[in-house]
Scaffold this motif. Structure first.
Motif, PDB file in Angstrom:
ATOM      1  N   LEU A  30       0.827  -1.208   0.000  1.00  0.00           N
ATOM      2  CA  LEU A  30       0.000   0.000   0.000  1.00  0.00           C
ATOM      3  C   LEU A  30       0.863   1.262   0.000  1.00  0.00           C
ATOM      4  CD1 LEU A  30      -2.771  -1.084   2.540  1.00  0.00           C
ATOM      5  CD2 LEU A  30      -2.912  -1.049   0.038  1.00  0.00           C
ATOM      6  N   ALA A  31       2.039   1.177   0.615  1.00  0.00           N
ATOM      7  CA  ALA A  31       2.942   2.337   0.685  1.00  0.00           C
ATOM      8  C   ALA A  31       4.065   2.220  -0.336  1.00  0.00           C
ATOM      9  CB  ALA A  31       3.516   2.465   2.096  1.00  0.00           C
ATOM     10  N   CYS A  32       3.796   1.541  -1.442  1.00  0.00           N
ATOM     11  CA  CYS A  32       4.829   1.240  -2.440  1.00  0.00           C
ATOM     12  C   CYS A  32       5.551   2.490  -2.927  1.00  0.00           C
ATOM     13  CB  CYS A  32       4.191   0.485  -3.619  1.00  0.00           C
ATOM     14  SG  CYS A  32       5.258   0.287  -5.063  1.00  0.00           S
ATOM     15  N   ASP A  33       4.804   3.500  -3.354  1.00  0.00           N
ATOM     16  CA  ASP A  33       5.427   4.699  -3.913  1.00  0.00           C
ATOM     17  C   ASP A  33       6.301   5.411  -2.883  1.00  0.00           C
ATOM     18  OD1 ASP A  33       4.169   4.187  -6.309  1.00  0.00           O
ATOM     19  OD2 ASP A  33       2.441   5.478  -5.865  1.00  0.00           O
ATOM     20  N   ALA A  34       5.840   5.465  -1.645  1.00  0.00           N
ATOM     21  CA  ALA A  34       6.624   6.133  -0.603  1.00  0.00           C
ATOM     22  C   ALA A  34       7.903   5.357  -0.294  1.00  0.00           C
ATOM     23  CB  ALA A  34       5.782   6.289   0.660  1.00  0.00           C
ATOM     24  N   LEU A  35       7.824   4.026  -0.268  1.00  0.00           N
ATOM     25  CA  LEU A  35       9.000   3.221   0.057  1.00  0.00           C
ATOM     26  C   LEU A  35      10.048   3.254  -1.036  1.00  0.00           C
ATOM     27  CD1 LEU A  35       7.355   0.058   1.684  1.00  0.00           C
ATOM     28  CD2 LEU A  35       8.547   1.927   2.818  1.00  0.00           C
ATOM     29  N   GLN A  36       9.652   3.581  -2.271  1.00  0.00           N
ATOM     30  CA  GLN A  36      10.616   3.607  -3.369  1.00  0.00           C
ATOM     31  C   GLN A  36      11.343   4.941  -3.493  1.00  0.00           C
ATOM     32  OE1 GLN A  36       9.236   0.542  -6.747  1.00  0.00           O
ATOM     33  NE2 GLN A  36       7.918   2.320  -6.621  1.00  0.00           N
ATOM     34  N   SER A  37      10.926   5.938  -2.741  1.00  0.00           N
ATOM     35  CA  SER A  37      11.627   7.223  -2.747  1.00  0.00           C
ATOM     36  C   SER A  37      12.923   7.111  -1.952  1.00  0.00           C
ATOM     37  CB  SER A  37      10.725   8.301  -2.142  1.00  0.00           C
ATOM     38  OG  SER A  37      10.473   8.019  -0.770  1.00  0.00           O
TER      39      SER A  37
END
Length: 506
Positions: free
Chosen positions: A80-87
């Motif tokens: 669910l937090a994929c985009d945030a974790l990839q930053s």
């Protein structure tokens, strides 16, 4: 209409993965085998140590299923937090969580808190997977398989060694391994590896292959892996059960390494189609044989399931790379299903093992129930993922090849029909490239060599194209594209009809 994935005549092969040549040996060994493999292995070792430190079988069972549940929830939260974790900030946070969770797990183990230790180890293994995800998808297939093989061999060898040591000696040895992995992860996060472009959660969701059989495979193998807990309910001391499980897991890594030198496709297909049969063969006789034979059957069962898990892990990473799906998103989706299976299997086998102490028939009922569940899921896997092999493996006859050559003379119109089919039926970017290759008369082996994937993965993607189009053969594919109607305004633009007529006349 967007035709960016279908208007090129030649598909460009991706850059060569890490480990394709000898110059990448250090990266594969240090960051793959030691950083990722040993890091994941340490989480499994902490779980086993927590089981042995538990005051009883009931508490040990709660510890095992709790770790699986925590890992499943953490994986889903990561998806669910994929985009945030990839930053950049997300990667630093993932590194911090991995380090803190692993060291805190060792602290909880030292203070006699096995439940907390196992739960923190579950968080640590999830953070490790997210941290190394993009690196794993860049590995060559052989290098990736080596990383997973050595991870299982590491767990097996360490279980054999730690079982022969006192608690605090074993604790000190495991603490050193955890600290070493934390240092390697810190160094890894600073290395300038060249990765593919970041893929967001929305694109990953759109490109994912939504076939129920994938989830049934993950759920089934996770469920079966939970059956390894039976080794602790057979009346043997914990150190004997540890030696048995360690030998089983380690042998699985060795067997996988050896089988990769043979016909890879044959042994993977055999493994994929036989889990339910193996579960019935090894579990159903369990209540009727002596205790020594029981332990041997559980060891064979654990070894077989571990071998399947190695193949499954390779397939998940390969899917992330080939379909251009974020590894964080895919690991979160499929990993949560896998650990949910471990949780369900752990609950069933723990309850059955505890009940068998007072009623031997409870063990038989548990084994029968497990075999039935595995058989049901195996049926779902066999009939929802893979097509009949002759459909894909059949070569082109002369008539079909002549048809392809004729269609080559009408390339402009053909490209538009192909683009319309891709848009109308929602083909992913990779599926568009594969469709283009198929329409040129290439087979699954050519796709395997072009994209550095296994034939099994290539076949799965070919089948998904067939499934979306509602067809079953190569000839039907040609007819399907031929029957696509191009809108009049698009056909007339640029003098398309004149071009087609001129090429046909030639």
């Amino acid at each position: 209409m967007d035709t960016s994935y279908s208007c090129e005549d030649v598909c460009e092969a991706p850059a060569k993965p890490i480990g394709e040549n000898g110059g990448d040996f250090e990266a594969v060994l240090v960051d793959g085998c030691l950083g990722f493999g040993v890091g994941v292995g340490n989480a499994a070792l902490i779980l086993v140590a927590a089981l042995c430190a538990s005051p009883g079988l009931v508490h040990g069972s709660v510890v095992a299923v709790s770790m699986a549940l925590v890992a499943a929830v953490a994986l889903r939260a990561g998806q669910l937090a994929c985009d945030a974790l990839q930053s950049g900030a997300g990667r630093r946070a993932t590194l911090a969580v991995q380090t803190i969770a692993s060291l805190a797990a060792m602290g909880a183990l030292g203070f006699g808190l096995p439940l907390a230790a196992a739960s923190l180890a579950g968080v640590g293994v999830v953070a490790t997977a997210f941290l190394y995800g993009r690196f794993l998808e860049r590995l060559a297939r052989r290098a990736l398989m080596l990383v997973f093989d050595l991870a299982f061999m590491y767990v097996g060898v360490m279980l054999l060694v730690l079982s022969q040591m006192g608690f605090w000696y074993a604790y000190a040895m495991l603490f050193v391994a955890v600290a070493l992995c934390a240092a390697l992860s810190l160094l890894f996060s600073r290395k300038p590896y060249r990765y593919s472009d970041l893929v967001g959660a929305e694109d990953s969701k759109r490109r994912s292959i939504k076939v129920k059989g994938n989830n049934h495979t993950l759920l089934m193998l996770g469920f079966m892996l939970g059956g390894s807990l039976l080794a602790f309910f057979l009346g043997y001391p914990p150190d004997v059960a540890l030696v048995a499980l360690g030998a089983s897991v380690g042998l699985a890594g060795i067997f996988s390494l050896l089988l990769e030198q043979t016909d890879e496709r044959t042994y993977k297909e055999a493994l994929k189609k036989s889990p339910a049969f193996a579960a019935a063969l090894l579990l159903l006789p369990l209540p009727a044989v002596p205790s020594e034979v029981q332990l041997g059957l559980v060891c064979l069962y654990t070894c077989f399931v571990s071998l399947n898990v190695i193949v499954l892990l390779n397939a998940v990473v390969e899917t992330s790379r080939f379909d251009m799906i974020s590894p964080v998103w895919l690991f979160g989706q499929e990993g949560s299903v896998f650990f949910a299976g471990i949780f369900a299997g752990g609950v069933l086998f723990s309850v059955g093992g505890l009940a068998s102490e007072g009623s031997p028939s409870a063990l038989y009922a548990t084994c029968v129930a497990a075999a039935v569940v595995c058989a049901w899921m195996q049926i779902r896997v066999n009939y929802q993922i893979y097509p009949f092999e002759p459909v894909i493996e059949t070569g082109l006859d002369d008539e079909t090849r002549a048809h392809l050559e004729y269609e080559g003379q009408r390339k402009t119109l053909w490209q538009q029909k192909r683009a319309i089919a891709c848009e109308r039926y929602g083909l992913s970017p990779r599926e568009r490239e594969i469709l283009q290759i198929l329409l040129k008369g290439r087979d699954a082996k050519y796709i395997t060599d072009t994209f550095y994937i296994s034939q099994s993965t290539a076949k799965t993607h070919i089948y998904n194209i067939y499934r979306k189009f509602g067809i079953h053969s190569r000839q039907e594919l040609l007819d399907f594209i031929e029957d696509i109607e191009v809108p009049v305004d698009e056909e007339a633009s640029g003098g398309l009809s004149e071009q087609v007529s001129a090429s046909s006349a030639l």
